[in-house]
Write a protein that holds these residues in place. Structure first.
Motif, mmCIF file in Angstrom:
data_model
loop_
_atom_site.group_PDB
_atom_site.id
_atom_site.type_symbol
_atom_site.label_atom_id
_atom_site.label_comp_id
_atom_site.label_asym_id
_atom_site.label_seq_id
_atom_site.Cartn_x
_atom_site.Cartn_y
_atom_site.Cartn_z
ATOM 1 N N LYS A 33 7.802 0.673 14.763
ATOM 2 C CA LYS A 33 7.846 1.845 15.650
ATOM 3 C C LYS A 33 7.797 3.162 14.874
ATOM 4 C CE LYS A 33 9.829 -0.242 19.670
ATOM 5 N NZ LYS A 33 10.393 0.118 20.933
ATOM 6 N N LEU A 34 8.018 3.119 13.569
ATOM 7 C CA LEU A 34 7.937 4.321 12.744
ATOM 8 C C LEU A 34 6.487 4.742 12.493
ATOM 9 C CD1 LEU A 34 10.673 3.502 10.083
ATOM 10 C CD2 LEU A 34 10.876 5.014 12.059
ATOM 11 N N ALA A 35 5.569 3.783 12.614
ATOM 12 C CA ALA A 35 4.153 4.073 12.349
ATOM 13 C C ALA A 35 3.573 4.918 13.480
ATOM 14 C CB ALA A 35 3.373 2.771 12.224
ATOM 15 N N PRO A 36 2.592 5.755 13.158
ATOM 16 C CA PRO A 36 1.964 6.563 14.209
ATOM 17 C C PRO A 36 1.185 5.689 15.184
ATOM 18 C CG PRO A 36 0.825 6.852 12.108
ATOM 19 C CD PRO A 36 2.037 6.019 11.834
ATOM 20 N N LYS A 37 1.308 5.998 16.465
ATOM 21 C CA LYS A 37 0.616 5.216 17.496
ATOM 22 C C LYS A 37 -0.880 5.473 17.414
ATOM 23 C CE LYS A 37 4.418 5.061 20.715
ATOM 24 N NZ LYS A 37 4.935 5.397 22.018
ATOM 25 N N GLY A 38 -1.646 4.396 17.424
ATOM 26 C CA GLY A 38 -3.101 4.498 17.430
ATOM 27 C C GLY A 38 -3.687 4.997 16.127
ATOM 28 N N GLY A 39 -2.886 5.062 15.076
ATOM 29 C CA GLY A 39 -3.369 5.582 13.801
ATOM 30 C C GLY A 39 -4.221 4.569 13.048
ATOM 31 N N GLU A 40 -5.236 5.063 12.366
ATOM 32 C CA GLU A 40 -6.109 4.212 11.554
ATOM 33 C C GLU A 40 -5.537 4.023 10.148
ATOM 34 O OE1 GLU A 40 -9.527 3.172 12.245
ATOM 35 O OE2 GLU A 40 -9.284 3.632 14.358
ATOM 36 N N THR A 44 2.283 6.625 3.302
ATOM 37 C CA THR A 44 3.726 6.511 3.082
ATOM 38 C C THR A 44 4.035 6.727 1.609
ATOM 39 O OG1 THR A 44 3.675 4.135 2.653
ATOM 40 C CG2 THR A 44 3.906 4.815 4.946
ATOM 41 N N PHE A 45 5.313 6.706 1.290
ATOM 42 C CA PHE A 45 5.780 6.820 -0.085
ATOM 43 C C PHE A 45 5.265 5.651 -0.925
ATOM 44 C CE2 PHE A 45 9.122 5.879 -3.237
ATOM 45 C CZ PHE A 45 9.059 7.050 -3.979
ATOM 46 N N PHE A 46 5.120 4.476 -0.289
ATOM 47 C CA PHE A 46 4.692 3.260 -0.981
ATOM 48 C C PHE A 46 3.183 3.155 -1.122
ATOM 49 C CE2 PHE A 46 8.689 2.244 1.244
ATOM 50 C CZ PHE A 46 9.487 2.014 0.134
ATOM 51 N N GLY A 47 2.438 3.993 -0.422
ATOM 52 C CA GLY A 47 0.980 3.949 -0.451
ATOM 53 C C GLY A 47 0.430 4.066 0.961
ATOM 54 N N THR A 48 -0.876 3.909 1.074
ATOM 55 C CA THR A 48 -1.539 4.013 2.368
ATOM 56 C C THR A 48 -1.618 2.645 3.021
ATOM 57 O OG1 THR A 48 -2.860 5.861 1.544
ATOM 58 C CG2 THR A 48 -3.636 4.773 3.525
ATOM 59 N N ILE A 49 -1.217 2.581 4.280
ATOM 60 C CA ILE A 49 -1.265 1.330 5.047
ATOM 61 C C ILE A 49 -2.432 1.436 6.013
ATOM 62 C CG2 ILE A 49 -0.056 -0.179 6.659
ATOM 63 C CD1 ILE A 49 2.571 0.906 5.495
ATOM 64 N N THR A 50 -3.304 0.436 5.966
ATOM 65 C CA THR A 50 -4.448 0.384 6.878
ATOM 66 C C THR A 50 -4.251 -0.776 7.834
ATOM 67 O OG1 THR A 50 -5.700 -0.987 5.333
ATOM 68 C CG2 THR A 50 -6.029 1.391 5.190
ATOM 69 N N PRO A 51 -4.867 -0.730 9.019
ATOM 70 C CA PRO A 51 -4.624 -1.772 10.020
ATOM 71 C C PRO A 51 -5.306 -3.104 9.742
ATOM 72 C CG PRO A 51 -6.151 -0.157 10.890
ATOM 73 C CD PRO A 51 -5.683 0.351 9.566
ATOM 74 N N GLY A 52 -6.192 -3.166 8.771
ATOM 75 C CA GLY A 52 -6.878 -4.423 8.497
ATOM 76 C C GLY A 52 -7.701 -4.834 9.693
ATOM 77 N N PHE A 54 -6.516 -5.416 12.637
ATOM 78 C CA PHE A 54 -5.788 -5.069 13.849
ATOM 79 C C PHE A 54 -6.288 -3.730 14.385
ATOM 80 C CE2 PHE A 54 -3.150 -8.038 11.620
ATOM 81 C CZ PHE A 54 -2.628 -8.839 12.618
ATOM 82 N N GLY A 55 -5.965 -3.443 15.627
ATOM 83 C CA GLY A 55 -6.434 -2.225 16.279
ATOM 84 C C GLY A 55 -5.846 -0.955 15.714
ATOM 85 N N SER A 56 -4.590 -1.006 15.292
ATOM 86 C CA SER A 56 -3.945 0.184 14.740
ATOM 87 C C SER A 56 -2.908 -0.243 13.714
ATOM 88 C CB SER A 56 -3.271 0.999 15.854
ATOM 89 O OG SER A 56 -2.152 0.313 16.354
#
Length: 163
Positions: A33-40, A44-52, A54-56
């Motif tokens: 729930k901390l992740a932005p809704k609908g974000g591609e 974050t501090f740990f790096g960039t998270i991509t949805p792979g 998944f839709g978001s």
């Protein structure tokens, strides 16, 4: 004497840490729930998270948090269990590991659909071993009941002879 106190202290600290982790598990479950809704992407501090696949990012983190929570809880349950049947915990643990690998490897098209079939080669030997142990334990239990009856009969006989 000092080593006993150290062992007790270490056991207490391990128990406290395990308790804190188990209490924090619901928060891990809702981490998505901390992740932005609908974000591609989510920086974050740990790096960039991509949805792979998944839709978001939020949907990806939901699947990741769900599977990793179940892997962690069943893993802790297996490691802390002292019962002879603790190997039965490996069955859901194996399935959760396959599902977690499906979430991480987003190129797999159907995440939860075929995991059971892939985990069968690991699950079947465990099931066969548990069934065998159950059979042996049941057989031994029946033998012990017969022995107990014989001992009770002998005690009754001795007590009746004394009177």
């Amino acid at each position: 004497m000092k080593s006993r106190l150290t062992d007790k202290k270490r056991t207490f600290i391990n128990g406290v840490l395990l308790t804190i982790f188990l209490v924090a598990t619901p928060f891990l479950f809702y981490f998505y729930k901390l992740a932005p809704k609908g974000g591609e992407e989510w920086d974050t501090f740990f790096g960039t998270i991509t949805p792979g696949g998944f839709g978001s990012v939020q949907v990806y983190l939901h699947a990741l948090a769900t599977k990793s929570t179940f892997v962690l809880l069943t893993g802790i349950w297996f490691l802390t269990s002292k019962n002879w049947w603790k190997y039965a915990i490996l069955i859901p643990f194996t399935m959760f590991l396959f599902q977690l690998s499906g979430v991480i490897n987003y190129k797999i098209e159907y995440i939860d659909e075929f995991d059971f079939w892939y985990s069968l080669p690991i699950i079947l030997p465990i099931l066969i071993l548990l069934i065998y142990i159950s059979y042996i334990a049941g057989k031994k239990s029946n033998n012990d009941d017969g022995l107990k009856k014989e001992v009770d009969d002998e005690i009754k006989k001795l007590l009746s002879d004394d009177l």
